[in-house]
Each structure stands twice: as structure tokens, then as C-alpha cells.
Design an enzyme around this catalytic site. Structure first.
Site, PDB file in Angstrom:
ATOM      1  N   SER A 184     -10.898   4.717   6.773  1.00 19.60           N
ATOM      2  CA  SER A 184      -9.761   5.504   6.287  1.00 19.60           C
ATOM      3  C   SER A 184      -9.852   5.746   4.788  1.00 19.60           C
ATOM      4  CB  SER A 184      -8.449   4.793   6.626  1.00 19.60           C
ATOM      5  OG  SER A 184      -8.251   4.737   8.022  1.00 19.60           O
ATOM      6  N   LYS A 196       0.836  -1.193   0.000  1.00 19.28           N
ATOM      7  CA  LYS A 196       0.000   0.000   0.000  1.00 19.28           C
ATOM      8  C   LYS A 196       0.873   1.246   0.000  1.00 19.28           C
ATOM      9  CE  LYS A 196      -4.097  -1.745   2.483  1.00 19.28           C
ATOM     10  NZ  LYS A 196      -4.947  -1.541   3.691  1.00 19.28           N
TER      11      LYS A 196
END
Length: 369
Positions: free
Chosen positions: A131, A41
Site C-alpha cells: 500500500s 496513521k
């Protein structure tokens, strides 16, 4: 229970995460937040920054029994076992969350022989907060007002500073000393600036980018506008002084030594933001500069009311009768300009904000009279 763990990338930590941590505190004497780092990520914040943000967020609430540990190269369930923790806690927002988390929980226990998982359901107002949802809000005008609703204060502050740093470096790479000065306590980051602060910078710079995207402006003109906006309220002093705040800000810019072949144009646009003494300043970008600076007047009523309250806070030392007199006079000037279609002289800003600005100004005037 002696200790319980909560894990996630927390990039950024949201109010939903904070709620789960709060629930964990009700179940155990100590809460360990395992902050995972996923190499696949691209994070908004590096792991160390996320650790500091979480620590500041829990400290802000007075939670002294929460520790934050960064986990690299291991499963959090196994890391929990190594720290003597038998249970993780996870928030479940919907059935899809449950199906996924249940599979993870089974793998944690059956394959990794790690900690078991306790599931908790968040309240309805936090049910859609994640998020990824919050990160997806960034971009349009007002994105910072939107994100502020869903994340704790320290996360918001770090996000705004990171965003502003990216904007700054696109204009002046390698000149971070002035970034630190302008975002610090003597300028936009000062505690005595409820409105003319970092949020005002974010709003104006975003308005300028959206304006440029919709009007075919050149990158060079957009850069000139952004540079002027960075400095236009760099000096913001209440009370008598030799020169206006705008003139002092223009002089600060010209004396900064920051490289720019159009420095005098930037200074002229800074001076143009003295909204009551701008007639002598002529520049083709002046309408756009004033449009970005005054765009707050055309926001929705809730945001406008927050702006009006913040302006009153900036003049908190001024007695109410005196403030009402001077504020009323300023608002009437702006309202009259709006009535003559002269408040926003740039076509893009006029189409967006003229009507709403007039309504907001009339409403605040009515509240003061």
C-alpha cells in the site's frame, strides 16, 4: 478449516492483498478480512470507505465467502479469537517481512493468546507491491496509469474520485452538486466514454499542475486552465447536432452558475479544444490548454496505443471502413501540424511531447493505411 482471517489497514487494498485473500479461500470455507484502524496513521481512505472498497473488490471476483469487519481499539489476533478463528494468514515478500511478522506472530500467541499465523509467499510480480509503495506513486504525470497496475478496479475508481474531489474543492468549495454531475454517468463517468472519461480528467489536470510548476504560472492562471479542463468534454455526443461538443460544453459552463470572475475566459479555453476550428480563438493560455488536452499524443507507445484503442471503442458503432477514413484524415492533420512544429505551441509541452507525438501519429497512420 472452517474460517481463517486476513488483517491489515489495506489503504488501499492492492493486488498483493487480493492474492493473499485468494490463498486464504483455498485453505478455509470462510475468510474474514479484519480491517484495522490505526489512530497514528493518516489514511488515504476512512475505514468505512476501505471496507466498501474491499467488499466491492472481492465481489468483482465472485468471492462470496469473504466478509470484511472493521477492528477498532483491539489487536486483530485477539479479535480473531473472539470470532472463533484460530489462524491468521499473512503474505511474506522478503526476509525483512518474515522477521517482522514472526515477532508479531510470537506476540500474538505468547502475549495476547490470540490466533496463530500462517505465512504465504506471493508470486514474483507481486513481491514489491504494498500500500505504501502504491500511495507513493501519486503525483507525477501518469501516476494514475501506474497505480492502476497494482490495485483492483474498485480501489482505483475510488482513488480517482477522491483525487478529483480534492481538485474540485480547491476550485469550487461547497459546490459539490456539479462535481457529482460531471463525474457521474451523464458526463465523464459515463459507460460510453472509454477515453474521454475520468482518467482523461486526471491526466489533463495533472499536466496543467506540472506545467504551472515548471513555467512560473500564477495560481490564478492555473485555476482558469483547470476550470476549463473540467468542462471541456462535459458534453461529448457522437453524431449530428446543432453545435459542436466544445460549444455545448462552453454553454454548459456559462450556465452552471459556478462563481468565477473570469468565466468568459474559461469558456474561450473550452471552445479552443475544438482542435480543427480554433484559429479564431485567441487567449494567452490557449497553447497550454491545447497542450494539456493533446498530451496523450506524446506518451509512451503502450499508453498511446491504449488511447487509440479507446477512441475506436468510443466509435464502435461506426463501420470499420468509415472509421479508418475519418481517423486517417484527422491523424494526417495532426501529423502535419507536428511536422511544422505547430502541434504543441506551448514551449513546455513542445519540449516534452513533440517528437514522441509525431512518432506515435506516424505509427497509427501506418496501421490504418
Amino acid at each position: 478449516m472452517k474460517a481463517i482471517a486476513f488483517s491489515g489497514t489495506l489503504d488501499p487494498i492492492t493486488n498483493g492483498h487480493m492474492w493473499v485473500i485468494g490463498e486464504a479461500r483455498a485453505l478455509a470455507d470462510e475468510v474474514i478480512v479484519f480491517l484495522s484502524e490505526n489512530p497514528f496513521k493518516k489514511p488515504l481512505f476512512p475505514a468505512e470507505d476501505r471496507q466498501r472498497i474491499v467488499e466491492r473488490s472481492v465481489a468483482e471476483r465472485g468471492w462470496t465467502n469473504v466478509r470484511v469487519i472493521v477492528v477498532r481499539g483491539d489487536y486483530t489476533a485477539r479479535a480473531a479469537k473472539r470470532h472463533g478463528i484460530d489462524y491468521l494468514i499473512r503474505g511474506i515478500r522478503n526476509t525483512a517481512d518474515f522477521d517482522y511478522e514472526n515477532l508479531i506472530q510470537q506476540a500474538n500467541v505468547d502475549v495476547l493468546h490470540g490466533a496463530k499465523t500462517i505465512f504465504v509467499m506471493p508470486p514474483r510480480d507481486l513481491g514489491s507491491v504494498s500500500s505504501s509503495f502504491v500511495r507513493g506513486l501519486q503525483g507525477p504525470v501518469g501516476w494514475h496509469w501506474m497505480t492502476r497496475q497494482f490495485i483492483p478496479g474498485p480501489a482505483y475508481q475510488e482513488w480517482v474520485l477522491a483525487w478529483l474531489r480534492t481538485e474540485w474543492r480547491a476550485l469550487w468549495p461547497g459546490e459539490d452538486q456539479w462535481f457529482e454531475r460531471l463525474t457521474g454517468p451523464t458526463a465523464y463517468g459515463g459507460p460510453d466514454r472509454p477515453y474521454h472519461n475520468l482518467d482523461h480528467l486526471v491526466h489533463g489536470l495533472t499536466e496543467i499542475r506540472i506545467w504551472a510548476e515548471n513555467t512560473g504560472s500564477t495560481p490564478e492562471d492555473m485555476a482558469v486552465l483547470k476550470k476549463a479542463f473540467w468542462f471541456h468534454d462535459a458534453v461529448y455526443i457522437h453524431g449530428p447536432q446543432e453545435v459542436s461538443n466544445e460549444e455545448a460544453s462552453a454553454r454548459l459552463w456559462l450556465g452552471s452558475g459556478l462563481p468565477d470572475a473570469r468565466a468568459d475566459e474559461v469558456a474561450a479555453l473550452i471552445r479552443a479544444t475544438d482542435h480543427f476550428q480554433t484559429e479564431a480563438i485567441n487567449h494567452p493560455l490557449k497553447p497550454a490548454m491545447l497542450g494539456a488536452d493533446l498530451a496523450i499524443l506524446g506518451q509512451d507507445p503502450q499508453q498511446y496505443d491504449s488511447y487509440a484503442a479507446a477512441i475506436r471503442q468510443e466509435y464502435a458503432v461506426v463501420p470499420d471502413p468509415v472509421y479508418r477514413e475519418h481517423r486517417t484524415r484527422a491523424l494526417r492533420t495532426l501529423r502535419d501540424k507536428a511536422a511544422r512544429a505547430e502541434l504543441f505551441t506551448d514551449a513546455w509541452f513542445a519540449s516534452l511531447y513533440s517528437e514522441r507525438a509525431r512518432e506515435n501519429l506516424e505509427r497509427e497512420l501506418h496501421s490504418l493505411e
